[in-house]
Design a protein around this motif. Structure first.
Motif, PDB file in Angstrom:
ATOM      1  N   TYR A 127      39.508  42.842  44.371  1.00 10.75           N
ATOM      2  CA  TYR A 127      38.546  42.671  43.284  1.00 10.75           C
ATOM      3  C   TYR A 127      37.341  41.890  43.792  1.00 10.75           C
ATOM      4  N   VAL A 128      36.165  42.210  43.227  1.00 11.61           N
ATOM      5  CA  VAL A 128      34.946  41.475  43.551  1.00 11.61           C
ATOM      6  C   VAL A 128      34.315  41.029  42.238  1.00 11.61           C
ATOM      7  N   LEU A 129      34.031  39.743  42.126  1.00 13.17           N
ATOM      8  CA  LEU A 129      33.368  39.184  40.954  1.00 13.17           C
ATOM      9  C   LEU A 129      31.890  39.066  41.292  1.00 13.17           C
ATOM     10  N   ARG A 130      31.013  39.577  40.399  1.00 12.96           N
ATOM     11  CA  ARG A 130      29.562  39.555  40.645  1.00 12.96           C
ATOM     12  C   ARG A 130      28.848  39.027  39.407  1.00 12.96           C
ATOM     13  N   CYS A 131      27.923  38.103  39.643  1.00 13.02           N
ATOM     14  CA  CYS A 131      27.142  37.520  38.556  1.00 13.02           C
ATOM     15  C   CYS A 131      26.291  38.604  37.899  1.00 13.02           C
ATOM     16  N   LEU A 132      26.148  38.527  36.568  1.00 13.76           N
ATOM     17  CA  LEU A 132      25.340  39.497  35.837  1.00 13.76           C
ATOM     18  C   LEU A 132      23.873  39.076  35.720  1.00 13.76           C
ATOM     19  N   ARG A 144      44.241  39.168  44.193  1.00 15.38           N
ATOM     20  CA  ARG A 144      45.234  39.428  43.158  1.00 15.38           C
ATOM     21  C   ARG A 144      44.609  39.264  41.779  1.00 15.38           C
ATOM     22  N   ALA A 145      45.301  39.764  40.799  1.00 14.10           N
ATOM     23  CA  ALA A 145      44.784  39.747  39.433  1.00 14.10           C
ATOM     24  C   ALA A 145      45.018  38.380  38.790  1.00 14.10           C
ATOM     25  N   SER A 146      44.249  37.395  39.221  1.00 17.33           N
ATOM     26  CA  SER A 146      44.324  36.047  38.664  1.00 17.33           C
ATOM     27  C   SER A 146      43.582  36.012  37.328  1.00 17.33           C
ATOM     28  N   ALA A 147      43.623  34.876  36.645  1.00 16.90           N
ATOM     29  CA  ALA A 147      42.970  34.758  35.338  1.00 16.90           C
ATOM     30  C   ALA A 147      41.479  35.096  35.381  1.00 16.90           C
ATOM     31  N   PRO A 148      40.711  34.669  36.390  1.00  9.22           N
ATOM     32  CA  PRO A 148      39.294  35.062  36.408  1.00  9.22           C
ATOM     33  C   PRO A 148      39.083  36.574  36.529  1.00  9.22           C
ATOM     34  N   VAL A 149      40.090  37.282  37.028  1.00  6.74           N
ATOM     35  CA  VAL A 149      40.017  38.746  37.129  1.00  6.74           C
ATOM     36  C   VAL A 149      40.423  39.394  35.811  1.00  6.74           C
ATOM     37  N   THR A 150      41.494  38.910  35.210  1.00 11.58           N
ATOM     38  CA  THR A 150      42.032  39.554  33.997  1.00 11.58           C
ATOM     39  C   THR A 150      41.328  39.128  32.716  1.00 11.58           C
ATOM     40  N   THR A 151      40.745  37.940  32.698  1.00 14.24           N
ATOM     41  CA  THR A 151      40.042  37.441  31.501  1.00 14.24           C
ATOM     42  C   THR A 151      38.691  36.843  31.895  1.00 14.24           C
ATOM     43  N   ASP A 163      27.506  34.886  32.816  1.00  9.34           N
ATOM     44  CA  ASP A 163      28.673  35.777  32.780  1.00  9.34           C
ATOM     45  C   ASP A 163      28.724  36.576  34.077  1.00  9.34           C
ATOM     46  N   TYR A 164      29.901  37.090  34.386  1.00  8.22           N
ATOM     47  CA  TYR A 164      30.042  37.942  35.563  1.00  8.22           C
ATOM     48  C   TYR A 164      30.900  39.147  35.229  1.00  8.22           C
ATOM     49  N   ALA A 165      30.825  40.149  36.068  1.00 10.41           N
ATOM     50  CA  ALA A 165      31.653  41.345  35.942  1.00 10.41           C
ATOM     51  C   ALA A 165      32.627  41.370  37.111  1.00 10.41           C
ATOM     52  N   VAL A 166      33.782  41.971  36.876  1.00  9.52           N
ATOM     53  CA  VAL A 166      34.779  42.149  37.922  1.00  9.52           C
ATOM     54  C   VAL A 166      34.794  43.620  38.290  1.00  9.52           C
ATOM     55  N   GLU A 167      34.848  43.880  39.597  1.00  8.27           N
ATOM     56  CA  GLU A 167      34.901  45.261  40.080  1.00  8.27           C
ATOM     57  C   GLU A 167      36.198  45.495  40.828  1.00  8.27           C
ATOM     58  N   HIS A 168      36.876  46.570  40.479  1.00  4.04           N
ATOM     59  CA  HIS A 168      38.043  47.013  41.238  1.00  4.04           C
ATOM     60  C   HIS A 168      37.490  47.667  42.500  1.00  4.04           C
TER      61      HIS A 168
END
Length: 192
Positions: A127-132, A144-151, A163-168
């Motif tokens: 997963y990659v988290l990117r700022c919006l 892994r699908a930790s809390a910042p990934v799932t919520t 806010d940020y978006a998560v990318e699979h």
């Protein structure tokens, strides 16, 4: 003798043999007061994110350094040698104090040995988290699908607080809420 029989007695060294031999030789050259009689070595063929680990067996007062075959194959030797030094610091702490972490004592000794506090990743993130925020280039990787990934709606960008978006990473699918995460996971099914 059949091929199956000869492979059972094949004396050729394996990649694990090479990895352990090089790690042990390097370790003996490191200026650290480790009790070599209370140190064991192992290789992990399964580790996907962790380049190394040091386990303490308090009942035997023995430290085991476990090194990742995948990291050995991915890193150049200097980077992998730094992993060996990192794990030696853990072994030293366990042998001297019965505990180890990445605190001040670890940081001090690791710096003396030019060992990193954390080892670089050798595996692609899931997963990659990117700022919006268009003016912010913050991104973070997760395996892994930790809390910042799932919520993700419960967390903010580590740089600007937006806010940020998560990318699979494999599919390119994105989400910004827990319900979108669940929907993406369901939509991808076996490709998750």
């Amino acid at each position: 003798m059949s091929d199956a029989d000869s492979s059972d007695t094949d004396p050729s060294p394996t990649i694990d043999d090479e990895l352990l031999a090089r790690a042990r030789i390097h370790a003996r050259d490191v200026d650290i007061d480790v009790d070599w009689d209370r140190l064991e070595w192992d290789v992990s063929a399964r580790a996907k994110r962790r380049a190394g680990a040091c386990r303490w067996h308090a009942d035997r007062e023995v430290a085991t350094i476990v090194l990742s075959r995948r990291a050995y194959e991915a890193y150049d030797w200097e980077t992998f040698a730094a992993v060996v030094r990192h794990e030696l610091v853990h072994a030293w702490e366990y042998q001297r104090f019965g505990e180890s972490g990445h605190g001040e004592r670890f940081r001090r000794v690791a710096a003396e040995l030019e060992a990193p506090r954390h080892c670089p990743s050798f595996a692609d993130p899931r997963y990659v988290l990117r700022c919006l925020n268009d003016d912010c280039d913050w991104r973070a990787s997760r395996h892994r699908a930790s809390a910042p990934v799932t919520t993700p709606e419960r967390y903010r960008c580590g740089n600007c607080g937006s806010d940020y978006a998560v990318e699979h990473a494999e599919s390119g699918r994105r989400w910004t809420t827990a319900s979108e995460y669940a929907g993406t996971k369901a939509a991808l099914g076996d490709d998750w």
